[in-house]
Motif scaffolding. Structure first.
Motif, PDB file in Angstrom:
ATOM      1  N   PHE A 117       0.934  -1.122  -0.046  1.00  0.00           N
ATOM      2  CA  PHE A 117      -0.039  -0.004   0.155  1.00  0.00           C
ATOM      3  C   PHE A 117       0.939   1.347   0.086  1.00  0.00           C
ATOM      4  CE2 PHE A 117      -2.327   3.420   2.036  1.00  0.00           C
ATOM      5  CZ  PHE A 117      -3.490   3.367   1.308  1.00  0.00           C
ATOM      6  N   ALA A 132       0.497   4.393  -2.535  1.00  0.00           N
ATOM      7  CA  ALA A 132       0.008   5.673  -1.971  1.00  0.00           C
ATOM      8  C   ALA A 132       0.895   6.857  -2.338  1.00  0.00           C
ATOM      9  CB  ALA A 132       0.013   5.506  -0.298  1.00  0.00           C
ATOM     10  N   GLN A 141     -14.740  -8.399   2.863  1.00  0.00           N
ATOM     11  CA  GLN A 141     -15.376  -7.452   3.659  1.00  0.00           C
ATOM     12  C   GLN A 141     -14.348  -7.322   4.893  1.00  0.00           C
ATOM     13  OE1 GLN A 141     -18.877  -5.599   3.428  1.00  0.00           O
ATOM     14  NE2 GLN A 141     -19.829  -7.314   2.197  1.00  0.00           N
ATOM     15  N   ASN A 142     -14.038  -8.226   5.261  1.00  0.00           N
ATOM     16  CA  ASN A 142     -13.119  -8.647   6.647  1.00  0.00           C
ATOM     17  C   ASN A 142     -11.914  -7.854   6.360  1.00  0.00           C
ATOM     18  OD1 ASN A 142     -15.075  -9.906   8.045  1.00  0.00           O
ATOM     19  ND2 ASN A 142     -14.371 -11.834   7.666  1.00  0.00           N
ATOM     20  N   ASN A 172     -11.389  -5.109   5.280  1.00  0.00           N
ATOM     21  CA  ASN A 172     -11.518  -3.496   5.401  1.00  0.00           C
ATOM     22  C   ASN A 172     -11.636  -3.044   6.865  1.00  0.00           C
ATOM     23  OD1 ASN A 172     -12.080  -2.632   2.738  1.00  0.00           O
ATOM     24  ND2 ASN A 172     -13.426  -4.320   2.841  1.00  0.00           N
ATOM     25  N   GLY A 173     -10.865  -2.093   7.114  1.00  0.00           N
ATOM     26  CA  GLY A 173     -11.056  -1.348   8.452  1.00  0.00           C
ATOM     27  C   GLY A 173     -12.309  -0.513   8.606  1.00  0.00           C
ATOM     28  N   THR A 174     -12.563   0.028   9.889  1.00  0.00           N
ATOM     29  CA  THR A 174     -13.927   0.708   9.831  1.00  0.00           C
ATOM     30  C   THR A 174     -13.887   1.845   8.600  1.00  0.00           C
ATOM     31  OG1 THR A 174     -13.702   0.297  12.219  1.00  0.00           O
ATOM     32  CG2 THR A 174     -15.257   2.019  11.459  1.00  0.00           C
ATOM     33  N   PHE A 175     -12.823   2.488   8.589  1.00  0.00           N
ATOM     34  CA  PHE A 175     -12.635   3.663   7.520  1.00  0.00           C
ATOM     35  C   PHE A 175     -11.816   3.218   6.412  1.00  0.00           C
ATOM     36  CE2 PHE A 175     -14.395   5.906  11.433  1.00  0.00           C
ATOM     37  CZ  PHE A 175     -15.419   6.482  10.566  1.00  0.00           C
ATOM     38  N   PHE A 176     -10.643   2.704   6.902  1.00  0.00           N
ATOM     39  CA  PHE A 176      -9.499   2.706   6.088  1.00  0.00           C
ATOM     40  C   PHE A 176      -9.770   1.466   5.129  1.00  0.00           C
ATOM     41  CE2 PHE A 176      -5.161   1.161   5.097  1.00  0.00           C
ATOM     42  CZ  PHE A 176      -4.605   1.979   4.535  1.00  0.00           C
ATOM     43  N   THR A 177      -9.436   1.457   3.893  1.00  0.00           N
ATOM     44  CA  THR A 177      -9.378   0.449   3.222  1.00  0.00           C
ATOM     45  C   THR A 177      -8.071   0.226   2.329  1.00  0.00           C
ATOM     46  OG1 THR A 177     -11.900   0.282   2.611  1.00  0.00           O
ATOM     47  CG2 THR A 177     -10.502  -0.750   1.020  1.00  0.00           C
ATOM     48  N   ASN A 178      -7.353  -1.001   2.445  1.00  0.00           N
ATOM     49  CA  ASN A 178      -6.127  -1.124   1.778  1.00  0.00           C
ATOM     50  C   ASN A 178      -6.566  -1.746   0.233  1.00  0.00           C
ATOM     51  OD1 ASN A 178      -3.959  -2.198   0.469  1.00  0.00           O
ATOM     52  ND2 ASN A 178      -2.998  -2.752   2.622  1.00  0.00           N
ATOM     53  N   ASN A 179      -6.534  -0.975  -0.840  1.00  0.00           N
ATOM     54  CA  ASN A 179      -7.232  -1.417  -2.006  1.00  0.00           C
ATOM     55  C   ASN A 179      -6.418  -2.552  -2.633  1.00  0.00           C
ATOM     56  OD1 ASN A 179      -9.512   0.023  -2.334  1.00  0.00           O
ATOM     57  ND2 ASN A 179      -8.280   1.788  -2.889  1.00  0.00           N
ATOM     58  N   VAL A 187      -7.268  -5.448  -0.839  1.00  0.00           N
ATOM     59  CA  VAL A 187      -8.682  -6.176  -1.387  1.00  0.00           C
ATOM     60  C   VAL A 187      -8.680  -6.871  -2.678  1.00  0.00           C
ATOM     61  CG1 VAL A 187     -11.097  -5.148  -2.022  1.00  0.00           C
ATOM     62  CG2 VAL A 187      -9.960  -4.433   0.044  1.00  0.00           C
ATOM     63  N   ARG A 229     -13.920  -2.376  -1.881  1.00  0.00           N
ATOM     64  CA  ARG A 229     -15.322  -3.292  -1.485  1.00  0.00           C
ATOM     65  C   ARG A 229     -16.491  -2.521  -1.536  1.00  0.00           C
ATOM     66  NH1 ARG A 229     -16.980  -2.342   4.359  1.00  0.00           N
ATOM     67  NH2 ARG A 229     -16.001  -0.509   3.668  1.00  0.00           N
ATOM     68  N   ARG A 230     -16.284  -1.058  -1.133  1.00  0.00           N
ATOM     69  CA  ARG A 230     -17.583  -0.236  -1.115  1.00  0.00           C
ATOM     70  C   ARG A 230     -18.192  -0.122  -2.450  1.00  0.00           C
ATOM     71  NH1 ARG A 230     -15.177   3.232   3.182  1.00  0.00           N
ATOM     72  NH2 ARG A 230     -15.920   2.495   4.954  1.00  0.00           N
ATOM     73  N   SER A 263     -14.536  -6.400  12.463  1.00  0.00           N
ATOM     74  CA  SER A 263     -14.175  -7.459  11.689  1.00  0.00           C
ATOM     75  C   SER A 263     -12.985  -7.466  11.280  1.00  0.00           C
ATOM     76  CB  SER A 263     -15.124  -7.607  10.377  1.00  0.00           C
ATOM     77  OG  SER A 263     -14.946  -6.303   9.813  1.00  0.00           O
ATOM     78  N   ASP A 264     -12.108  -6.224  11.173  1.00  0.00           N
ATOM     79  CA  ASP A 264     -10.983  -6.231  10.627  1.00  0.00           C
ATOM     80  C   ASP A 264      -9.838  -7.021  11.757  1.00  0.00           C
ATOM     81  OD1 ASP A 264      -9.609  -3.187  11.567  1.00  0.00           O
ATOM     82  OD2 ASP A 264     -11.703  -3.714  11.710  1.00  0.00           O
ATOM     83  N   TRP A 267     -11.806   9.756  -0.021  1.00  0.00           N
ATOM     84  CA  TRP A 267     -11.086  10.606   1.244  1.00  0.00           C
ATOM     85  C   TRP A 267      -9.672  10.123   1.631  1.00  0.00           C
ATOM     86  CZ3 TRP A 267      -8.542   8.298   5.420  1.00  0.00           C
ATOM     87  CH2 TRP A 267      -9.076   6.834   5.940  1.00  0.00           C
ATOM     88  N   GLN A 268      -9.404   8.778   1.186  1.00  0.00           N
ATOM     89  CA  GLN A 268      -8.040   8.159   1.353  1.00  0.00           C
ATOM     90  C   GLN A 268      -7.202   8.918   0.247  1.00  0.00           C
ATOM     91  OE1 GLN A 268      -9.592   3.797   1.536  1.00  0.00           O
ATOM     92  NE2 GLN A 268      -7.326   4.056   2.094  1.00  0.00           N
ATOM     93  N   GLN A 315      -3.997  11.406   1.196  1.00  0.00           N
ATOM     94  CA  GLN A 315      -2.806  11.139   0.503  1.00  0.00           C
ATOM     95  C   GLN A 315      -2.137  12.250   0.090  1.00  0.00           C
ATOM     96  OE1 GLN A 315      -1.437   8.198   1.050  1.00  0.00           O
ATOM     97  NE2 GLN A 315       0.457   9.019   0.280  1.00  0.00           N
TER      98      GLN A 315
END
Lengths: 300, 456
Positions: A51, A55, A254-255, A257-264, A267, B17-18, B75-76, B284-285, B289
């Motif tokens: 990531f 980034a 989906q597991n 993903n964090g609450t907000f942060f997603t490491n694309n 995924v 995912r979203r 879950s994470d 937002w990510q 950045q």
């Protein structure tokens, strides 16, 4: 449609023209295939990078580290194996039951003539036209009220059980499977049944020993299609399952993903892993799959 | 957390995912299903009262024992482990109680909350404070826990108790963790360029002009998912018109086409030239950045932005700092903060109510919350007795910001009806960002839709 230049078409011999046409067509197909594959290839490329690299440099960039770390992390973090097994608990029984019931229905509808024959087939087909979501509210209520013995459902009702999810898949996919199979069976010569009947074969025997073996190609094609559809399903489990540990593979992703942060990147790796089983099934049964696409298109 | 009543976003082509979910949702109407089911909940109110009454009789000797089921959206791996450690500690302290944890991924948990609570919910479950909690409490899908608050009440500031109180005056929620919204920036970026922290809107504008002159984007901005820009609205409204007006507007006791609301959008329009253009196509990510890469100066977001910096590098995370949104109207100063709270509730008819209440009492202690704030340093504990020795600089500053605030808001999509936030406010703000000229038309349209939704 082909890229063959006009001037050549006028002067060239038919063989040469054919050759150019063929090349043009191949070029066109190659480009189209490539365009289709770009998102997948890009996802694969991204999944190989950490990531922090993407980034800093952006997703459209070269350089940095390349490795399979995202894959190992996606595999362990998402507990993918567990969810994959969950999916198999749903998919395999559902596909077997669909094919079994649909072939019996199709056999009766196509090989025997009786008064409501056509009407019944229409009802089966019409079930296909119904968007699944419209019945979700009554279905949800029903699933909460319908009791099941403990060994089929720990919750004691259809709700939150594999049995319930399998049931609803069978109910919804039956229509399409019956339609395809009955069209195929109609094409089989009627003499087969008559000969068997004369020889004293029961209806069951006519179905199981005569017709069903002949129906293998559409059965295989349907098995692939159904497997893919049910494997990818996400809607029923979303509404009708509450136990997190029993969810299908679609939730494993989906597991990641964090609450907000997603490491694309992570995924992307997870998504590609989750796609492998469908690719394997397709590769193994590819020939039946292609044959299956045109099944029933000439009849009915 | 705040975001998610995820709206239908058809613009997403990126694989995430979203977006994947949204694609499925758009095609299949998944989102519509829980909404439909919401209407079915009314017949269950009786159950709540019975359960509450039954438990009332038992409170004399609440010897908790047996199994308590807990629905968790953690879950994470990071959060899941933190929760597991916390739950293990609870079992250690209450040897007669066993916890059965049902972890469902965050997004699914949120989307199925309606069917979950009406179906066979776990005894206790994770949820959000404010209107999000009140909505389900009001539908009778949750058990009031006033007696839990008798025990933990002294351990919370009154603003937290207020955020845990339902429309009927009873408590339904125990705060677990929180995080503030503020303007985040890189310390080294400000130091290298000689920028100073603005405390008024004029200073913010001057600073922004300076950044633009230096070739930077002053304020990073991304609103592809629709919810991040709600934070900007929250702060502008609380700074221009004050907390009370903001709360009243959220509850639709004030009008969207009021001159005071229009003033908020007008102020925003003045600031828009300093925002990163093309925000509707940026997550937002991606916006965060640009701050990490020192292409943009600052970014109004929740403290969870730290996770992104952490993933980039530890150095970037250590360099991250924030300042409170500047003052606009001297009457209100910087007295309000957006700080959404996550916590726990008890479902309508729990099988083990004593055990569940015992668990919630534990959740309301600094000891329990430390498990989480140690694992994820972008969140803060809510209890007064929280042990903050493990906090890093950013966490300490966040805690100070919240402690110093006279008023705490929960973020727009938690402070108002979820359906209003996602179907009216979200697209309206996006419309505004596209065309900041027509404030009158926009606010009239919002008011018209608000009337329709709130008088349902």
């Amino acid at each position: 449609m082909t890229a063959a230049p006009d001037t050549q078409g006028k002067t060239a011999t038919p063989q040469v023209m054919d050759k150019w046409r063929r090349r043009g067509l191949q070029a066109f197909l190659a480009i189209t295939a490539f365009v289709w594959l770009v998102p997948l290839l890009w996802a694969f490329y991204t999944s190989l990078r950490p990531f922090s690299d993407t980034a800093e440099r952006g997703y459209v960039s070269i350089g940095g580290t390349y490795n399979f770390d995202n894959y190992t992390q996606a595999w362990t973090d998402s507990e993918m194996l567990k969810f994959f097994i969950n999916t198999m608990w749903i998919t395999i029984p559902a596909v077997i039951l669909i094919l079994f019931f649909a072939s019996m229905a199709a056999f009766a509808l196509s090989r025997f003539s009786f008064r409501f024959n056509l009407l019944l087939l229409m009802i089966f087909t019409a079930g296909n036209l119904l968007p699944q979501q419209v019945i979700i509210t009554p279905l949800y209520r029903m699933f909460l009220a319908l009791p099941l013995p403990e060994f089929l459902s720990p919750s004691g009702v259809f709700y939150d059980s594999y049995f319930g999810i399998i049931t609803i898949h069978v109910a919804f996919q039956m229509g399409f499977a019956t339609f395809v199979l009955s069209n195929y069976m109609k094409a089989l010569p009627g003499d087969l049944n008559e000969a068997a009947f004369v020889d004293g074969a029961s209806v069951w025997r006519q179905y199981w020993n005569i017709i069903l073996p002949l129906t293998r190609p559409p059965l295989a094609a349907l098995a692939v299609l159904m497997f893919t559809w049910i494997y990818n399903d996400f809607f029923w489990a979303l509404v009708l399952m509450v136990t997190g540990d029993q969810r299908p593979i679609t939730s494993a992703l989906q597991n990641l993903n964090g609450t907000f942060f997603t490491n694309n990147n992570l995924v992307a790796a997870g998504s590609l892993l989750a796609a492998i089983p469908t690719l394997v099934v397709f590769a193994v049964l590819q020939r039946q799959f292609v044959a299956g696409l045109t099944l029933g298109s000439t009849k009915g | 957390m705040t975001h998610p009543e995820e709206p239908l976003d058809t613009s997403g082509t990126q694989i995430s995912r979203r977006n994947l979910l949204k694609g499925v949702a758009a095609g299949a109407g998944v989102l519509a299903a829980p909404a439909l089911l919401a209407a079915c909940g009314d017949d269950d109110e009786a159950a709540t009262t019975t359960a509450a009454a039954a438990s009332g009789g038992d409170t004399e000797a609440p010897m908790a024992s047996g199994t308590v089921s807990v629905g968790s959206n953690a879950s994470d791996p990071l959060t899941k482990d933190a929760y597991a450690a916390m739950f293990a500690r609870f079992e250690e302290k209450n040897p007669d109680v066993t916890l059965a944890i049902n972890t469902v991924d965050h997004n699914t948990f949120q989307e199925q909350i309606n069917t979950y609570l009406q179906g066979r919910p776990d005894d206790a479950f994770t949820w959000f404070a404010g209107y999000r909690m009140q909505f389900f409490a009001d539908k009778g899908l949750s058990t009031s826990i006033n007696d839990v608050w008798d025990t933990i009440g002294a351990n919370y500031a009154s603003s937290f108790k207020q955020a845990s109180t339902g429309l009927d005056g009873n408590q339904y929620f125990v705060p677990f963790i929180t995080y503030p919204w503020a303007l985040f920036y890189r310390k080294s970026f400000f130091a290298d360029n000689g920028y100073t922290i603005p405390t008024t809107i004029d200073e913010l504008k001057t600073l922004s002009e300076g950044m633009m002159a230096d070739g930077f984007v002053p304020i990073a901005f991304g609103d592809k998912d629709g919810w991040p820009a709600m934070g900007t609205f929250d702060y502008l409204n609380m700074r221009v018109n004050g907390y009370q007006y903001h709360v009243d507007l959220m509850a639709h006791r004030e009008k969207w086409n009021d001159d005071r609301t229009k003033q908020v959008f007008a102020t925003w329009a003045e600031l828009l030239p300093y925002h990163q253009p093309g925000a509707l196509g940026r997550t937002w990510q991606d916006a965060a950045q640009t701050v990490a890469n020192k292409e943009a100066g600052m970014y109004l977001l929740g403290m969870f932005v730290g996770e992104q910096f952490q993933e980039v590098s530890q150095e970037a995370r250590d360099d991250l700092d924030f300042f409170a949104f500047p003052e606009i109207n001297p009457d209100h100063g910087q007295d309000s903060v957006d700080a959404p709270i996550d916590g726990f509730m008890i479902s309508k008819a729990p099988e083990n109510i004593d055990g569940a209440k015992e668990l919630l009492k534990f959740i309301g202690t600094g000891e329990a919350q430390k498990f989480y704030t140690d694992a994820n340093s972008n969140w803060l504990a809510t209890a007064n007795d929280a042990d903050t020795s493990g906090y890093d600089a950013l966490q300490n500053k966040g805690a100070e910001l919240i402690a110093s605030a006279s008023n705490i808001a929960q973020f727009l999509d938690r402070d108002t009806r979820p359906d209003f936030a996602s179907t009216v406010v979200l697209p309206s703000i996006q419309t505004f960002l596209n065309n900041p000229e027509d404030i009158n038309g926009l606010t009239d349209s919002m008011e018209e839709q608000a009337v329709a939704i709130f008088t349902e």
